[in-house]
Design a protein around this motif. Structure first.
Motif, PDB file in Angstrom:
ATOM      1  N   TYR A 213      -2.000   3.081  -4.301  1.00 28.38           N
ATOM      2  CA  TYR A 213      -1.477   4.105  -5.197  1.00 28.38           C
ATOM      3  C   TYR A 213      -2.056   3.969  -6.259  1.00 28.38           C
ATOM      4  CZ  TYR A 213       1.927   5.331  -1.413  1.00 28.38           C
ATOM      5  OH  TYR A 213       2.548   5.567  -0.336  1.00 28.38           O
ATOM      6  N   ASP A 214      -2.018   5.285  -6.924  1.00 27.30           N
ATOM      7  CA  ASP A 214      -3.055   5.351  -8.508  1.00 27.30           C
ATOM      8  C   ASP A 214      -2.463   4.555  -9.268  1.00 27.30           C
ATOM      9  OD1 ASP A 214      -4.421   7.293  -7.245  1.00 27.30           O
ATOM     10  OD2 ASP A 214      -3.695   8.866  -8.388  1.00 27.30           O
ATOM     11  N   HIS A 215      -1.158   4.134  -9.202  1.00 30.47           N
ATOM     12  CA  HIS A 215      -0.386   3.325 -10.624  1.00 30.47           C
ATOM     13  C   HIS A 215      -0.907   2.068 -10.496  1.00 30.47           C
ATOM     14  CE1 HIS A 215       2.740   2.711  -7.751  1.00 30.47           C
ATOM     15  NE2 HIS A 215       3.051   1.553  -8.539  1.00 30.47           N
ATOM     16  N   GLU A 216      -1.425   1.500  -9.169  1.00 35.06           N
ATOM     17  CA  GLU A 216      -1.787   0.062  -9.117  1.00 35.06           C
ATOM     18  C   GLU A 216      -3.312   0.133  -8.933  1.00 35.06           C
ATOM     19  OE1 GLU A 216       0.539  -1.045  -5.648  1.00 35.06           O
ATOM     20  OE2 GLU A 216       1.920  -2.021  -6.910  1.00 35.06           O
ATOM     21  N   ASP A 217      -3.969   1.235  -8.823  1.00 35.73           N
ATOM     22  CA  ASP A 217      -5.331   1.214  -8.389  1.00 35.73           C
ATOM     23  C   ASP A 217      -6.196   1.231  -9.601  1.00 35.73           C
ATOM     24  OD1 ASP A 217      -7.928   1.823  -7.407  1.00 35.73           O
ATOM     25  OD2 ASP A 217      -7.161   3.264  -5.727  1.00 35.73           O
ATOM     26  N   ALA A 218      -7.066   0.117  -9.602  1.00 39.86           N
ATOM     27  CA  ALA A 218      -8.008  -0.124 -10.791  1.00 39.86           C
ATOM     28  C   ALA A 218      -9.032   1.136 -10.775  1.00 39.86           C
ATOM     29  CB  ALA A 218      -8.641  -1.627 -11.048  1.00 39.86           C
ATOM     30  N   CYS A 219      -9.224   1.512  -9.618  1.00 36.32           N
ATOM     31  CA  CYS A 219     -10.486   2.543  -9.580  1.00 36.32           C
ATOM     32  C   CYS A 219      -9.794   3.692  -8.718  1.00 36.32           C
ATOM     33  CB  CYS A 219     -11.609   1.995  -8.807  1.00 36.32           C
ATOM     34  SG  CYS A 219     -12.409   0.589  -9.519  1.00 36.32           S
ATOM     35  N   PRO A 220      -8.845   4.382  -9.348  1.00 33.08           N
ATOM     36  CA  PRO A 220      -8.172   5.576  -8.720  1.00 33.08           C
ATOM     37  C   PRO A 220      -8.951   6.955  -8.072  1.00 33.08           C
ATOM     38  CG  PRO A 220      -7.621   5.838 -10.858  1.00 33.08           C
ATOM     39  CD  PRO A 220      -8.478   4.485 -10.688  1.00 33.08           C
ATOM     40  N   GLU A 222     -12.014   6.138  -6.661  1.00 28.30           N
ATOM     41  CA  GLU A 222     -13.140   5.928  -5.726  1.00 28.30           C
ATOM     42  C   GLU A 222     -12.370   4.965  -5.018  1.00 28.30           C
ATOM     43  OE1 GLU A 222     -17.203   4.390  -7.379  1.00 28.30           O
ATOM     44  OE2 GLU A 222     -15.792   3.942  -9.108  1.00 28.30           O
ATOM     45  N   ALA A 223     -12.456   5.161  -3.530  1.00 25.16           N
ATOM     46  CA  ALA A 223     -12.020   4.320  -2.379  1.00 25.16           C
ATOM     47  C   ALA A 223     -12.246   3.060  -2.552  1.00 25.16           C
ATOM     48  CB  ALA A 223     -12.310   5.264  -1.056  1.00 25.16           C
ATOM     49  N   GLY A 224     -11.475   2.157  -2.472  1.00 23.18           N
ATOM     50  CA  GLY A 224     -11.758   0.615  -2.609  1.00 23.18           C
ATOM     51  C   GLY A 224     -11.164  -0.223  -1.604  1.00 23.18           C
ATOM     52  N   LEU A 225     -10.960  -1.268  -2.019  1.00 22.25           N
ATOM     53  CA  LEU A 225     -10.222  -2.456  -1.329  1.00 22.25           C
ATOM     54  C   LEU A 225      -8.924  -2.891  -1.650  1.00 22.25           C
ATOM     55  CD1 LEU A 225     -13.462  -4.371  -0.082  1.00 22.25           C
ATOM     56  CD2 LEU A 225     -12.219  -2.740   1.098  1.00 22.25           C
ATOM     57  N   GLU A 226      -8.051  -3.308  -1.054  1.00 19.05           N
ATOM     58  CA  GLU A 226      -6.764  -4.013  -1.878  1.00 19.05           C
ATOM     59  C   GLU A 226      -6.905  -5.216  -2.370  1.00 19.05           C
ATOM     60  OE1 GLU A 226      -2.420  -5.267  -0.526  1.00 19.05           O
ATOM     61  OE2 GLU A 226      -3.813  -4.715   1.093  1.00 19.05           O
ATOM     62  N   ALA A 227      -8.152  -6.040  -2.110  1.00 23.14           N
ATOM     63  CA  ALA A 227      -8.693  -7.232  -2.637  1.00 23.14           C
ATOM     64  C   ALA A 227      -9.025  -6.974  -4.084  1.00 23.14           C
ATOM     65  CB  ALA A 227      -9.493  -8.088  -1.763  1.00 23.14           C
ATOM     66  N   PHE A 228      -9.577  -5.987  -4.181  1.00 19.82           N
ATOM     67  CA  PHE A 228     -10.294  -5.661  -5.764  1.00 19.82           C
ATOM     68  C   PHE A 228      -9.413  -4.573  -6.467  1.00 19.82           C
ATOM     69  CE2 PHE A 228     -14.031  -6.868  -2.952  1.00 19.82           C
ATOM     70  CZ  PHE A 228     -13.933  -8.240  -3.542  1.00 19.82           C
ATOM     71  N   ASN A 229      -8.126  -4.501  -6.090  1.00 17.93           N
ATOM     72  CA  ASN A 229      -7.312  -3.475  -6.794  1.00 17.93           C
ATOM     73  C   ASN A 229      -7.763  -2.253  -6.516  1.00 17.93           C
ATOM     74  OD1 ASN A 229      -5.396  -5.763  -7.553  1.00 17.93           O
ATOM     75  ND2 ASN A 229      -6.843  -6.145  -9.418  1.00 17.93           N
ATOM     76  N   GLY A 230      -8.147  -1.987  -5.325  1.00 20.92           N
ATOM     77  CA  GLY A 230      -8.652  -0.377  -5.277  1.00 20.92           C
ATOM     78  C   GLY A 230     -10.221  -0.092  -5.666  1.00 20.92           C
ATOM     79  N   CYS A 231     -10.753  -0.974  -5.950  1.00 22.53           N
ATOM     80  CA  CYS A 231     -12.082  -0.890  -6.525  1.00 22.53           C
ATOM     81  C   CYS A 231     -12.960  -1.115  -5.328  1.00 22.53           C
ATOM     82  CB  CYS A 231     -12.563  -1.697  -7.460  1.00 22.53           C
ATOM     83  SG  CYS A 231     -11.649  -1.159  -9.148  1.00 22.53           S
ATOM     84  N   PRO A 232     -14.208  -0.424  -5.215  1.00 18.35           N
ATOM     85  CA  PRO A 232     -15.149  -0.700  -4.051  1.00 18.35           C
ATOM     86  C   PRO A 232     -15.881  -1.936  -3.959  1.00 18.35           C
ATOM     87  CG  PRO A 232     -16.112   1.058  -5.594  1.00 18.35           C
ATOM     88  CD  PRO A 232     -14.565   0.528  -6.045  1.00 18.35           C
ATOM     89  N   ASP A 233     -16.383  -2.133  -2.963  1.00 22.67           N
ATOM     90  CA  ASP A 233     -17.480  -3.139  -2.796  1.00 22.67           C
ATOM     91  C   ASP A 233     -18.333  -2.657  -1.684  1.00 22.67           C
ATOM     92  OD1 ASP A 233     -18.946  -5.243  -2.332  1.00 22.67           O
ATOM     93  OD2 ASP A 233     -17.647  -6.436  -1.037  1.00 22.67           O
ATOM     94  N   SER A 234     -19.471  -1.680  -2.471  1.00 21.18           N
ATOM     95  CA  SER A 234     -20.222  -0.793  -1.498  1.00 21.18           C
ATOM     96  C   SER A 234     -21.130  -1.638  -0.246  1.00 21.18           C
ATOM     97  CB  SER A 234     -21.157  -0.171  -2.383  1.00 21.18           C
ATOM     98  OG  SER A 234     -20.428   0.687  -3.094  1.00 21.18           O
ATOM     99  N   ASP A 235     -21.363  -2.620  -0.833  1.00 22.36           N
ATOM    100  CA  ASP A 235     -22.428  -3.536   0.006  1.00 22.36           C
ATOM    101  C   ASP A 235     -21.628  -4.428   1.010  1.00 22.36           C
ATOM    102  OD1 ASP A 235     -21.924  -5.427  -1.959  1.00 22.36           O
ATOM    103  OD2 ASP A 235     -23.843  -5.117  -2.651  1.00 22.36           O
ATOM    104  N   ASN A 236     -20.191  -4.572   0.859  1.00 24.18           N
ATOM    105  CA  ASN A 236     -19.519  -5.443   1.463  1.00 24.18           C
ATOM    106  C   ASN A 236     -19.930  -6.947   1.294  1.00 24.18           C
ATOM    107  OD1 ASN A 236     -17.889  -3.358   2.602  1.00 24.18           O
ATOM    108  ND2 ASN A 236     -19.532  -3.029   3.905  1.00 24.18           N
ATOM    109  N   ASP A 237     -20.385  -7.528   0.253  1.00 22.70           N
ATOM    110  CA  ASP A 237     -20.594  -8.917   0.055  1.00 22.70           C
ATOM    111  C   ASP A 237     -19.516  -9.722  -0.744  1.00 22.70           C
ATOM    112  OD1 ASP A 237     -20.816  -7.860  -2.607  1.00 22.70           O
ATOM    113  OD2 ASP A 237     -23.023  -8.296  -2.848  1.00 22.70           O
ATOM    114  N   GLY A 238     -18.536  -8.993  -0.639  1.00 28.79           N
ATOM    115  CA  GLY A 238     -17.182  -9.798  -1.347  1.00 28.79           C
ATOM    116  C   GLY A 238     -17.336  -9.712  -2.873  1.00 28.79           C
TER     117      GLY A 238
END
Length: 463
Positions: A213-220, A222-238
């Motif tokens: 949810y947006d209030h917890e999403d650091a990148c509201p 951009e679709a991202g990962l829970e591990a990065f508070n909603g921010c993306p990792d486009s190349d999946n390298d962690g």
């Protein structure tokens, strides 16, 4: 009751497609629908009411139940497990405790004509869900107040509430609740109100649809990962994109997310040889012979040599003691004094001039007679032994005739010999010619024998 059962069945069916995990802070609003039961008996009063909590679950004798949708509430999550709820309910009251026959001791329900029951209540409740570490079972306690009417009689109440939500999805729960309503006015009796229904949560916003949810999403946005508070990792390298120097290429944390394909410790973007392991000092390129020159720039990649010699070792192919890099004649043994080129010997110098003196010209002319071709061939053979040496062809005459004519004739004859030698393979840049006329006699011009010796051609090393 039949309609309520259908409603509950549909709610459960829809919710079965979701994962149970209620989070009030993400879905701050909720509404509930259901039915309610009002019980005036177990409140600690005299007959027709009874002792406190006596026959609490005697629904058949004491509960007033309206068999259709009779309660609705709206809730707003506050913080730290606290929720504020406003509820409205209605009912029909036709049971009011019990009467006891003094003779037989038989207890019967005290019946009333159907009285209208209305209530509006506000409650602040606290959920114990996080304390018991559950994502489905949600018990809560609440306290609040309201106003209740039975027919035309109304009074305020102080309410204590105990309830349970069972979350069958992240937004849908089955709800059971009981409230004790204490009236401080005699005209309205104390009572319990029970309810059962379905609760629906809503209000959470997830703009990018990544489940955070947006209030917890650091990148509201951009679709991202829970591990990065909603921010993306486009190349999946962690490594999240904002901290990744190469967000579109999978890489290593030690290189801020950039790849090192050949594993030599130089990132591909700075590696001049990204597919071959190399040295950092050579921008990732290999140096097979360890001479400090990258193989691609090394004239001899498998033999160590100085950069001054293009990475090749210094050699002396002709074994004359002069390195090839300094040897003007690397394929022919020479002397150090002559930069690696062979030096003409005194014997050969003398031989050269003995040959030159026998060159014959037509009388008074510069044209060479045919019988001199063999001696000229011998001269060429000696000159070609010393390809780096330069020579001067000198012309001389006797003193017969004018000095001017003698000088010109000597120049022409020297030039004629030079031209012949060039025409037969001697490099023109190694030869020069000069005429001295009668200025350099080697014998007495007063005798025939002396004059014959003075008419000559000499070939000497150029100074």
């Amino acid at each position: 009751m039949k309609n309520l059962s259908r409603l509950l069945f549909v709610a459960v069916l829809l919710a079965s497609f979701s994962t149970a995990n209620a989070q009030d802070k993400n879905n701050p609003w909720a509404f509930s629908i259901g039915t309610n039961a009002v019980d005036f008996y177990p409140v600690g009063e005299d007959i027709p009411q009874g002792d406190f909590l006596d026959e609490f679950f005697n629904a058949n004798d004491h509960w007033n139940v309206l068999p259709f949708l009779s309660r609705i509430s709206v809730s707003r999550y506050i913080d730290d497990g606290f929720t504020f709820t406003v509820a409205g309910s209605l009912n029909k009251i036709n049971k009011f405790g019990s009467n006891v026959d003094l003779v037989t001791g038989e207890e019967t329900t005290n019946r009333l004509p159907d009285l209208d029951y209305y209530a509006v209540d506000g409650t602040v409740s606290y959920s114990f869900m996080s304390l018991i570490n559950s994502n489905k079972i949600d018990p809560y306690l609440g306290v609040g107040g309201g106003y209740t009417w039975v027919d035309d009689i109304g009074a305020g109440t102080l309410n204590g509430t105990l309830g349970l939500n069972y979350w069958i999805s992240d937004k849908v729960a089955l709800n059971l609740q009981t409230s004790y309503k204490h009236s401080f006015e005699d005209r309205l009796a104390k009572h319990f109100q029970h309810s059962a229904g379905v609760t629906f949560k809503f209000g959470g916003v997830d703009t990018d649809g990544d489940g955070i949810y947006d209030h917890e999403d650091a990148c509201p946005e951009e679709a991202g990962l829970e591990a990065f508070n909603g921010c993306p990792d486009s190349d999946n390298d962690g490594i999240e994109d904002s901290k990744d120097d190469c967000p579109n290429e999978a890489g290593l944390a030690e290189f801020n997310g950039c790849p090192d394909s050949d594993g030599d410790g130089v990132v591909d973007g700075s590696d001049k040889c990204p597919t071959v392991p190399g040295l950092k000092s050579l921008a990732g390129c290999p140096d097979a012979d360890g001479d400090g020159i990258a193989d691609g720039d090394d004239g001899c990649p498998n033999e160590a040599g100085p950069s001054a010699n293009n990475g090749c070792p210094y050699k002396d192919k002709d074994g004359d003691g002069v390195l090839d890099k300094d040897d003007k004649c690397p394929d022919v043994a020479g002397t150090v004094a002559n930069d690696g080129c062979p030096e003409i010997t005194e014997t050969e110098k003398a031989q050269l001039n003995e040959y030159a003196k026998t060159i014959l010209f037509d009388t008074g002319k510069s044209s060479i007679k045919d019988e001199s071709k063999q001696v000229l061939a011998d001269i060429i053979a000696i000159l070609n032994k010393y390809p780096d040496a330069k020579f001067t062809v000198e012309g001389h005459t006797d003193s017969v005739g004018s000095a001017k004519l003698n000088t010109r004739l000597s120049e022409e004859r020297a030039a004629s010999v030079k031209d012949y030698l060039v025409a037969n393979g001697v490099d023109q840049f190694r030869l020069s010619s000069k005429g001295y006329g009668e200025d350099k006699p080697i014998a007495d011009n007063k005798t025939r024998a002396g004059r014959k010796q003075n008419r000559r051609v000499e070939i000497n090393l150029a100074n």
